[in-house]
Write an enzyme that holds these catalytic residues in place. Structure first.
Site, PDB file in Angstrom:
ATOM      1  N   GLU A 227      10.443   0.946  10.183  1.00 41.97           N
ATOM      2  CA  GLU A 227      11.367   1.877  10.560  1.00 41.97           C
ATOM      3  C   GLU A 227      10.392   2.901  11.022  1.00 41.97           C
ATOM      4  O   GLU A 227       9.795   3.721   9.845  1.00 41.97           O
ATOM      5  CB  GLU A 227      11.802   1.941   8.831  1.00 41.97           C
ATOM      6  CG  GLU A 227      13.039   2.448   8.465  1.00 41.97           C
ATOM      7  CD  GLU A 227      13.131   3.766   8.248  1.00 41.97           C
ATOM      8  OE1 GLU A 227      12.846   4.814   9.319  1.00 41.97           O
ATOM      9  OE2 GLU A 227      12.705   4.114   7.090  1.00 41.97           O
TER      10      GLU A 227
ATOM     11  N   SER B  59       5.279   7.041  11.046  1.00 40.41           N
ATOM     12  CA  SER B  59       4.739   6.854  12.548  1.00 40.41           C
ATOM     13  C   SER B  59       5.021   6.393  13.174  1.00 40.41           C
ATOM     14  O   SER B  59       4.643   5.338  13.127  1.00 40.41           O
ATOM     15  CB  SER B  59       3.907   8.391  12.496  1.00 40.41           C
ATOM     16  OG  SER B  59       2.976   7.362  12.263  1.00 40.41           O
TER      17      SER B  59
ATOM     18  N   VAL C  46       1.424   5.115  14.155  1.00 41.48           N
ATOM     19  CA  VAL C  46       1.286   4.005  14.048  1.00 41.48           C
ATOM     20  C   VAL C  46       1.754   2.532  13.518  1.00 41.48           C
ATOM     21  O   VAL C  46       1.125   1.800  13.422  1.00 41.48           O
ATOM     22  CB  VAL C  46       0.318   4.315  11.809  1.00 41.48           C
ATOM     23  CG1 VAL C  46       0.299   3.144  11.272  1.00 41.48           C
ATOM     24  CG2 VAL C  46      -0.352   5.426  12.252  1.00 41.48           C
ATOM     25  N   GLY C  47       3.397   2.853  13.819  1.00 43.01           N
ATOM     26  CA  GLY C  47       4.157   1.803  13.316  1.00 43.01           C
ATOM     27  C   GLY C  47       3.610   0.974  14.852  1.00 43.01           C
ATOM     28  O   GLY C  47       3.527  -0.569  14.913  1.00 43.01           O
TER      29      GLY C  47
ATOM     30  N   GLU D 247       9.554  14.529  16.599  1.00 44.06           N
ATOM     31  CA  GLU D 247      10.007  14.999  15.166  1.00 44.06           C
ATOM     32  C   GLU D 247       8.927  15.953  14.640  1.00 44.06           C
ATOM     33  O   GLU D 247       7.644  15.688  15.002  1.00 44.06           O
ATOM     34  CB  GLU D 247       9.732  13.029  14.518  1.00 44.06           C
ATOM     35  CG  GLU D 247       9.983  13.311  13.211  1.00 44.06           C
ATOM     36  CD  GLU D 247       9.859  12.034  12.343  1.00 44.06           C
ATOM     37  OE1 GLU D 247       8.541  11.458  13.036  1.00 44.06           O
ATOM     38  OE2 GLU D 247      11.106  11.903  11.801  1.00 44.06           O
TER      39      GLU D 247
ATOM     40  N   LYS E  70       1.319  -0.991   0.119  1.00 46.14           N
ATOM     41  CA  LYS E  70      -0.076  -0.052   0.177  1.00 46.14           C
ATOM     42  C   LYS E  70       1.015   1.211  -0.123  1.00 46.14           C
ATOM     43  O   LYS E  70       1.652   1.732   1.151  1.00 46.14           O
ATOM     44  CB  LYS E  70      -0.770   0.130   1.206  1.00 46.14           C
ATOM     45  CG  LYS E  70      -1.637   1.108   1.015  1.00 46.14           C
ATOM     46  CD  LYS E  70      -2.586   1.537   2.865  1.00 46.14           C
ATOM     47  CE  LYS E  70      -2.359   2.022   3.646  1.00 46.14           C
ATOM     48  NZ  LYS E  70      -2.199   4.095   2.251  1.00 46.14           N
TER      49      LYS E  70
ATOM     50  N   CYS F 238      13.297  11.032   7.897  1.00 45.55           N
ATOM     51  CA  CYS F 238      13.021  10.090   9.089  1.00 45.55           C
ATOM     52  C   CYS F 238      14.808  10.493   9.800  1.00 45.55           C
ATOM     53  O   CYS F 238      14.451  10.188  11.008  1.00 45.55           O
ATOM     54  CB  CYS F 238      12.528   8.623   9.349  1.00 45.55           C
ATOM     55  SG  CYS F 238      13.997   8.433   8.059  1.00 45.55           S
TER      56      CYS F 238
END
Ligand SMILES: NC(=O)C1=CN([C@@H]2O[C@H](COP(=O)(O)OP(=O)(O)OC[C@H]3O[C@@H](n4cnc5c(N)ncnc54)[C@H](O)[C@@H]3O)[C@@H](O)[C@H]2O)C=CC1
Ligand code: BAL
Length: 500
Positions: free
Chosen positions: A267, A245, A248-249, A400, A191, A301
């Protein structure tokens, strides 16, 4: 469904056709539940194209197609050298069409065209070629146990892997995922970000042309909460690789725990330190710090967004860094203009998020040394920004930002800066600037992060492992390490005549 994009500028003249529905089982299909999303040019805020968005039912179809391909025409059915040949062909096709891909990245993600071509597209070609070279070199080993037994290992693919990628490097992140997964014999359901799907869709045309069997690569455009969740929760997907992010990770990891305990590699975010010692080569350092901080408009990142400068060189650094950032500011504009070095943020959402951080910095009492506002009146441009007079407890130093916003801090000693650099939940990357070799190594070893660059910035390479310590991720991409994250190891024990 397809769209034709006409471009007429100095960097790219011509039309680019992009198929805009879902790529499942080697065919372009409409989503089960008809739905679309408008794709926007961040330099203007205007629509470029409309693409289909999929849903859970489409993910299910894609997984079925991938399973079938895995059992019949890929995976253990196909020798590594065939997989490698196809990957190398794919890399060649990408190289042939590099200008088209650079144009799509520029148009859809706001990257200066020349940067997209030299970094994103070139890096993608290198990555796919690198993993193409590995495809026939994946092997286990024999293990000595007793004279009556033979034991050996096999590194087998997972079968169907899910991959969820972000919008900051749409083609590059796709290549980082697709290269090792295909080299090791997995089939893919991927996706792209709903904001930047164009290069991934165009990539599918190359997958077809290269001759990959249907179902080996399936790409479903759509939202995180539908397609992303369906991938993360799918019972027949054995591994998921995610870039995005930390928030969501965590959800992807939770989805695995809730469902089939699929292997998850993540990641995620970063808040990387750039550490500038008194004994650095300042002219060179300024260039690297600029790139580490403002490269890709800070939407990286590995952005070196906490800039620690030793007290003896602080004033000189500020005096030289300021005009360099001003020059970058003056080179902000149309991503297709050859003089542009700095484009827009990728979306309105990111623009608002970054401006929120800039306001938080101002409210917390930090000094806006440079920038601190939007650039121009159209699109999602933000001025390259420098904050000084910052403290470690400020939001702009802790979180971040994912935008062109640097926080500059002063330090006295090596010991102190190591502690400050490690004072973060993240651990993705770090930059050390010093001409003292022993110190550079010492600091590189002491920093808690997956990558450290010494007198260099943001130079990831397909051959070198990449990933995070702490909340920056789980697992490694790139290099031989990536092959491990896309295979599972089986131990086989053979009886050579042992009678009980
Ligand atoms: N590590 C990196 O390279 C990236 C880090 N980020 C960080 O994340 C922040 C927010 O950016 P977003 O676009 O909102 O990131 P995100 O993490 O929401 O998006 C990344 C990908 O995950 C998908 N996704 C979203 N929710 C999902 C869910 N519940 N389950 C499965 N997939 C889901 C998205 O559709 C997209 O494809 C940025 O400001 C930045 O700090 C964002 C993009 C890349
Ligand atoms: N996500 C890997 C590359 C980068 O964001 O810099």
């Amino acid at each position: 469904m397809s769209t034709t994009i006409e471009l007429n500028n100095t960097a790219y003249k011509g039309s680019i056709s992009v198929k805009t529905n879902l790529f499942i089982d080697g065919k372009w299909v409409d989503p089960a539940k008809p739905d679309t999303i408008d794709v926007v040019n961040p330099a203007t805020g205007k629509k470029i194209a409309t693409v289909s968005v999929g849903d859970k039912a489409d993910v299910n179809l894609a997984v079925k197609a991938a399973q079938k391909a895995y059992k019949t025409s890929w995976g253990l059915k196909t020798p590594g050298w065939t997989r490698g040949k196809l990957l190398l062909k794919l890399a060649d096709l990408l190289e042939r069409d590099q200008d088209q891909f650079a144009a799509l990245e520029s148009l859809n993600a706001g990257k200066p065209f020349h940067v997209a071509k030299a970094a994103d597209v070139a890096g993608s070609i290198r990555c796919i070629r690198y993993f193409g070279g590995w495809a026939d070199k994946i092997h286990g080993s024999t293990i000595e146990t007793t004279e009556q037994r033979l034991a050996y290992t096999r590194h087998e693919p997972f079968g169907v892997v899910g991959q969820i990628i972000p919008w900051n490097f749409p083609l590059l992140m796709l290549s980082w995922k697709v290269g090792p997964a295909l080299a090791t014999g997995n089939c893919i359901v991927l996706k792209p970000s709903e904001m930047t799907p164009l290069s991934a869709l165009k990539f599918c045309e190359l997958v077809e042309e290269a001759g990959f069997p249907p179902g080996v690569v399936n790409i479903i455009t759509g939202y995180g909460l539908t397609v992303g969740v369906a991938i993360a929760e799918h019972m027949e997907i054995s591994k998921v690789a995610f870039t995005g992010s930390t928030l969501v990770g965590r959800k992807v990891l939770e989805a695995s725990a809730r469902t089939n305990l699929k292997v998850v590699t993540l990641e995620l975010g970063g808040k990387s330190p750039s550490i500038i010692f008194d004994d650095c080569n300042l002219e060179q350092t300024i260039k690297w710090v600029l790139q580490a901080m403002y490269g890709n408009m800070g939407q990286s990142c590995v952005a070196g967004s906490r800039v620690f400068v030793q007290e003896g060189i602080y004033d000189e650094f500020i005096a030289k860094f300021t005009p360099a950032v001003k020059a970058l500011s003056q080179a902000t504009g149309d991503p297709f203009h050859p003089d542009t070095q700095h484009g827009p943020q990728a979306s309105q959402v990111q623009f608002d998020r970054i401006m929120g951080y800039i306001n938080a910095g101002k409210e917390a009492g930090a000094t806006v040394h440079l920038g601190g506002d939007r650039h121009g009146t159209e699109g999602f441009f933000i001025q390259p920004t420098i904050f000084t007079d910052v403290t470690m407890d400020m939001k702009i130093v802790k979180e971040e930002i994912f935008g062109p916003v640097a926080a500059i801090l002063k330090f006295k000693t090596e010991e102190e800066v190591i502690a400050l650099a490690n004072d973060t939940v993240y651990g993705l990357s770090a930059y050390v600037y010093s001409d003292n070799t022993a110190r550079s190594h010492r600091v590189a070893h002491a920093i808690e992060s997956g990558s450290v660059f010494v007198n260099l910035a943001q130079y990831t390479d397909a051959a070198v492992p990449f990933g995070g310590y702490k909340s920056s991720g789980i697992g490694r991409e790139h290099g031989e390490y990536a092959l491990e994250t896309y295979t599972q190891v089986k131990g086989v024990h053979i009886n050579l005549g042992m009678i009980i």
